[in-house]
Design a protein around this motif. Structure first.
Motif, PDB file in Angstrom:
ATOM      1  N   GLY A  67      29.030  41.274  54.871  1.00 28.86           N
ATOM      2  CA  GLY A  67      30.269  42.190  54.564  1.00 28.86           C
ATOM      3  C   GLY A  67      30.448  42.631  53.265  1.00 28.86           C
ATOM      4  O   GLY A  67      31.745  43.100  53.114  1.00 28.86           O
ATOM      5  N   CYS A  68      29.714  42.367  52.186  1.00 29.20           N
ATOM      6  CA  CYS A  68      30.205  42.568  50.692  1.00 29.20           C
ATOM      7  C   CYS A  68      29.314  44.082  50.605  1.00 29.20           C
ATOM      8  O   CYS A  68      28.688  44.326  51.419  1.00 29.20           O
ATOM      9  N   GLY A  69      29.896  44.733  49.613  1.00 24.89           N
ATOM     10  CA  GLY A  69      29.654  45.972  49.501  1.00 24.89           C
ATOM     11  C   GLY A  69      28.118  46.376  49.067  1.00 24.89           C
ATOM     12  O   GLY A  69      27.663  47.611  49.097  1.00 24.89           O
ATOM     13  N   GLY A  70      27.618  45.415  48.334  1.00 23.14           N
ATOM     14  CA  GLY A  70      26.214  45.806  47.758  1.00 23.14           C
ATOM     15  C   GLY A  70      25.945  46.981  46.838  1.00 23.14           C
ATOM     16  O   GLY A  70      25.041  47.501  46.835  1.00 23.14           O
ATOM     17  N   ARG A  71      27.100  47.216  45.964  1.00 19.37           N
ATOM     18  CA  ARG A  71      27.025  48.101  45.175  1.00 19.37           C
ATOM     19  C   ARG A  71      26.293  47.832  43.931  1.00 19.37           C
ATOM     20  O   ARG A  71      26.044  46.678  43.486  1.00 19.37           O
ATOM     21  N   SER A  72      26.010  48.649  43.095  1.00 14.26           N
ATOM     22  CA  SER A  72      25.416  48.446  41.681  1.00 14.26           C
ATOM     23  C   SER A  72      26.150  47.529  40.757  1.00 14.26           C
ATOM     24  O   SER A  72      27.427  47.890  40.742  1.00 14.26           O
ATOM     25  N   ALA A  73      25.622  46.882  39.639  1.00 15.74           N
ATOM     26  CA  ALA A  73      26.176  46.133  38.603  1.00 15.74           C
ATOM     27  C   ALA A  73      26.939  47.453  37.808  1.00 15.74           C
ATOM     28  O   ALA A  73      28.134  47.092  37.345  1.00 15.74           O
ATOM     29  N   VAL A  74      26.550  48.534  37.550  1.00 14.33           N
ATOM     30  CA  VAL A  74      27.269  49.507  36.836  1.00 14.33           C
ATOM     31  C   VAL A  74      28.582  50.033  37.640  1.00 14.33           C
ATOM     32  O   VAL A  74      29.460  50.054  37.138  1.00 14.33           O
ATOM     33  N   GLU A  75      28.401  50.378  38.943  1.00 18.42           N
ATOM     34  CA  GLU A  75      29.533  50.459  39.702  1.00 18.42           C
ATOM     35  C   GLU A  75      30.539  49.429  39.899  1.00 18.42           C
ATOM     36  O   GLU A  75      31.843  49.894  39.696  1.00 18.42           O
ATOM     37  N   TYR A  76      30.336  48.100  39.665  1.00 23.28           N
ATOM     38  CA  TYR A  76      31.103  47.263  39.762  1.00 23.28           C
ATOM     39  C   TYR A  76      31.720  47.122  38.172  1.00 23.28           C
ATOM     40  O   TYR A  76      32.993  46.954  38.186  1.00 23.28           O
ATOM     41  N   GLY A  77      31.161  47.446  37.345  1.00 20.68           N
ATOM     42  CA  GLY A  77      31.592  47.384  35.772  1.00 20.68           C
ATOM     43  C   GLY A  77      32.733  48.586  35.812  1.00 20.68           C
ATOM     44  O   GLY A  77      33.650  48.549  35.318  1.00 20.68           O
ATOM     45  N   ILE A  78      32.361  49.667  36.302  1.00 19.79           N
ATOM     46  CA  ILE A  78      33.091  50.917  36.206  1.00 19.79           C
ATOM     47  C   ILE A  78      34.337  50.717  36.884  1.00 19.79           C
ATOM     48  O   ILE A  78      35.651  50.937  36.446  1.00 19.79           O
ATOM     49  N   ALA A  79      34.193  49.867  38.167  1.00 18.10           N
ATOM     50  CA  ALA A  79      35.709  49.671  38.832  1.00 18.10           C
ATOM     51  C   ALA A  79      36.410  48.553  38.044  1.00 18.10           C
ATOM     52  O   ALA A  79      37.711  48.746  38.078  1.00 18.10           O
ATOM     53  N   ALA A  80      35.626  47.781  37.422  1.00 15.41           N
ATOM     54  CA  ALA A  80      36.500  46.682  36.664  1.00 15.41           C
ATOM     55  C   ALA A  80      37.234  47.449  35.434  1.00 15.41           C
ATOM     56  O   ALA A  80      38.476  47.151  35.157  1.00 15.41           O
ATOM     57  N   MET A  81      36.695  48.372  34.757  1.00 15.48           N
ATOM     58  CA  MET A  81      37.157  49.224  33.508  1.00 15.48           C
ATOM     59  C   MET A  81      38.502  49.983  34.229  1.00 15.48           C
ATOM     60  O   MET A  81      39.619  49.896  33.604  1.00 15.48           O
ATOM     61  N   GLU A  82      38.319  50.571  35.406  1.00 11.38           N
ATOM     62  CA  GLU A  82      39.497  51.309  35.967  1.00 11.38           C
ATOM     63  C   GLU A  82      40.674  50.210  36.430  1.00 11.38           C
ATOM     64  O   GLU A  82      41.746  50.743  36.251  1.00 11.38           O
ATOM     65  N   LEU A  83      40.441  49.231  36.879  1.00 10.25           N
ATOM     66  CA  LEU A  83      41.634  48.497  37.231  1.00 10.25           C
ATOM     67  C   LEU A  83      42.088  47.892  36.218  1.00 10.25           C
ATOM     68  O   LEU A  83      43.156  47.618  36.287  1.00 10.25           O
ATOM     69  N   GLU A  84      41.428  47.468  35.010  1.00  7.68           N
ATOM     70  CA  GLU A  84      41.987  47.023  33.833  1.00  7.68           C
ATOM     71  C   GLU A  84      42.869  48.181  33.098  1.00  7.68           C
ATOM     72  O   GLU A  84      43.682  47.556  32.386  1.00  7.68           O
ATOM     73  N   ALA A  85      42.559  49.363  33.422  1.00 10.03           N
ATOM     74  CA  ALA A  85      43.282  50.352  32.671  1.00 10.03           C
ATOM     75  C   ALA A  85      44.624  50.166  33.396  1.00 10.03           C
ATOM     76  O   ALA A  85      45.714  50.530  32.753  1.00 10.03           O
ATOM     77  N   GLY A  86      44.893  49.736  34.436  1.00 13.44           N
ATOM     78  CA  GLY A  86      46.360  49.204  35.329  1.00 13.44           C
ATOM     79  C   GLY A  86      46.870  48.152  34.864  1.00 13.44           C
ATOM     80  O   GLY A  86      47.748  48.280  34.223  1.00 13.44           O
ATOM     81  N   ASP A  87      45.855  47.008  34.905  1.00 13.04           N
ATOM     82  CA  ASP A  87      46.480  45.958  34.202  1.00 13.04           C
ATOM     83  C   ASP A  87      45.458  44.781  34.133  1.00 13.04           C
ATOM     84  O   ASP A  87      44.530  44.581  35.171  1.00 13.04           O
ATOM     85  N   SER A  88      45.119  44.101  33.249  1.00 12.45           N
ATOM     86  CA  SER A  88      44.173  42.912  33.273  1.00 12.45           C
ATOM     87  C   SER A  88      44.347  41.845  34.554  1.00 12.45           C
ATOM     88  O   SER A  88      43.315  41.446  34.912  1.00 12.45           O
ATOM     89  N   GLY A  89      45.745  41.666  34.741  1.00 13.38           N
ATOM     90  CA  GLY A  89      45.718  40.617  35.755  1.00 13.38           C
ATOM     91  C   GLY A  89      45.238  41.159  37.178  1.00 13.38           C
ATOM     92  O   GLY A  89      44.915  40.410  37.950  1.00 13.38           O
ATOM     93  N   LEU A  90      45.225  42.494  37.453  1.00  9.19           N
ATOM     94  CA  LEU A  90      44.722  43.078  38.593  1.00  9.19           C
ATOM     95  C   LEU A  90      43.360  43.071  38.541  1.00  9.19           C
ATOM     96  O   LEU A  90      42.479  42.488  39.582  1.00  9.19           O
ATOM     97  N   ARG A  91      42.616  43.419  37.621  1.00 10.34           N
ATOM     98  CA  ARG A  91      41.282  43.067  37.269  1.00 10.34           C
ATOM     99  C   ARG A  91      40.683  41.657  37.442  1.00 10.34           C
ATOM    100  O   ARG A  91      39.674  41.396  37.982  1.00 10.34           O
ATOM    101  N   THR A  92      41.654  40.816  37.101  1.00  6.89           N
ATOM    102  CA  THR A  92      41.423  39.436  36.936  1.00  6.89           C
ATOM    103  C   THR A  92      41.295  38.995  38.457  1.00  6.89           C
ATOM    104  O   THR A  92      40.521  38.007  38.789  1.00  6.89           O
TER     105      THR A  92
END
Length: 392
Positions: A67-92
């Motif tokens: 049931g996991c996304g199976g997305r690339s490492a780069v896509e996961y990294g980009i998602a982390a970057m965008e989430l932390e632009a909101g707040d580190s706690g949400l990315r955490t």
């Protein structure tokens, strides 16, 4: 949002990677930015976002199957970057759930454990936490005192953990403990008798997030609670490297948001009959920030491409965790200076990001730890005291 792109970084991304960025960025803009100052001020983690993050597809998004996304490492990294632009706690939250708890089960669990837990965790129906750090065992996990002893066919677990993200709202904890056979990992339902998670307060950082103390007193577990593939400290470290990789991307988001806040303010703030963006010293600050953000993005992207190719090495992750976090916290602090006294208001993000980044700088390996990891790689001499016979 004003994103520095001095080197046409977008051209290095694929269409899928840009689509992931735009989708997560839109979520942050609509669901996090309008509320984050209030959540941070009240020290509230917005649990109502958990199903929405699952729907966004970011929980365990880089894991395959179950049931996991199976997305690339780069896509996961980009998602982390965008989430932390909101707040580190949400990315955490996404990091603890996916890169630590889910990753531990995915890497080291039995087929039955994977089937039982991973699909529900990807859907946000079950929240996990990852218990490695202890009150007196942070950078040196080999000195942990939490102990699991055999009791018939099962185990009895005793000990304490500290600074464990999400523990008070988690349904399952991945707990690392010493045994007579060395360090092992255990799946512990948090409603098990003797397991107590207590949120740590007050906090000056990561206020829109949850970190806890855990105590375990005669916690009885069945034989199948042990993660069969987890032997020695290499097992939790393999999960920590997943989280560290995401941090290398995530902190860029905090830096970029701080830069954006400073640039927007500098263009509109009038002093001496002109915008402060027209002054040389302000421009120097903004240029320095933009250049460092570009450099950090290139480091993160290089690591992502290596990870997707199956060639990423632990010392390379240390480069990004050390360098990008160090740059991000300097950018957040400098951005605050452009805002002047207004920069201490919750209406502006840089000081919130700077405070959060103090935690990010510490967890998943301090500057000192990552410096010594790189020092050992460069010189061939380890400055760490190694006590784990099964390998760290």
């Amino acid at each position: 949002m004003t994103v520095p792109d001095l080197l046409d970084f977008d051209e290095l991304l694929t269409e899928d990677e840009r689509a992931t960025r735009d989708r997560v960025r839109a979520f942050v803009d609509t669901r996090i930015r309008p509320h984050i100052a209030d959540w941070y001020d009240r020290a509230v983690f917005p649990t109502e976002l958990v199903p929405e993050l699952a729907e966004l597809g970011v929980l365990g998004m880089h894991l395959d199957g179950y049931g996991c996304g199976g997305r690339s490492a780069v896509e996961y990294g980009i998602a982390a970057m965008e989430l932390e632009a909101g707040d580190s706690g949400l990315r955490t939250f996404v990091s603890v759930q996916g890169s630590l708890a889910m990753s531990a089960i995915h890497k080291h669990g039995s087929e039955e454990q994977k089937q039982e837990w991973l699909p529900r965790m990807a859907r946000g129906e079950v929240i996990g936490c990852f218990g490695l750090t202890e009150p007196n065992s942070g950078s040196d996990p080999s000195s942990m005192t939490t102990f699991a002893r055999r009791d018939g066919d099962g185990w009895v677990l005793n000990g304490a953990k500290r600074w464990i993200g999400l523990a008070s709202i988690a349904q399952v904890a991945i707990i690392w403990a010493q045994t007579d056979e060395g360090v092992r990992g255990f799946l512990v339902p948090t409603d098990t008798a003797g397991f107590v998670a207590t949120p740590i307060a007050p906090k000056l950082s990561m206020r829109a997030s949850i970190q806890c103390d855990i105590t375990m007193t005669d916690v009885r577990l069945p034989a199948d609670a042990r993660l069969p593939g987890a032997r020695g400290l290499r097992a939790p470290f393999s999960c920590l490297n997943e989280a560290r990789y995401g941090i290398g991307w995530g902190v860029i988001g905090a830096a970029r948001d701080s830069y954006d806040a400073a640039l927007t303010y500098a263009r509109s703030r009038i002093q001496f009959n002109q915008p402060i963006a027209a002054f040389q010293l302000t421009q120097q600050k903004l240029v320095d920030m933009a250049v460092e953000i570009e450099k950090a993005q290139l480091v993160a992207l290089r690591l992502g491409r290596l990870k997707d190719a199956g060639r990423l090495e632990p010392h390379q992750i240390s480069v990004a965790k050390l360098s990008n976090t160090r740059a991000a916290i300097a950018i957040a602090r400098e951005a605050r200076t452009i805002l002047g006294g207004n920069g201490i208001s919750g209406d502006h993000s840089p000081l919130r990001h700077a405070a959060n980044l103090e935690s990010v700088r510490t967890y998943e390996g301090t500057d000192e730890v990552h410096t010594l990891v790189l020092g050992a790689h460069i010189t061939g001499f380890s400055a760490f005291r190694s006590t784990d016979s099964e390998g760290a």
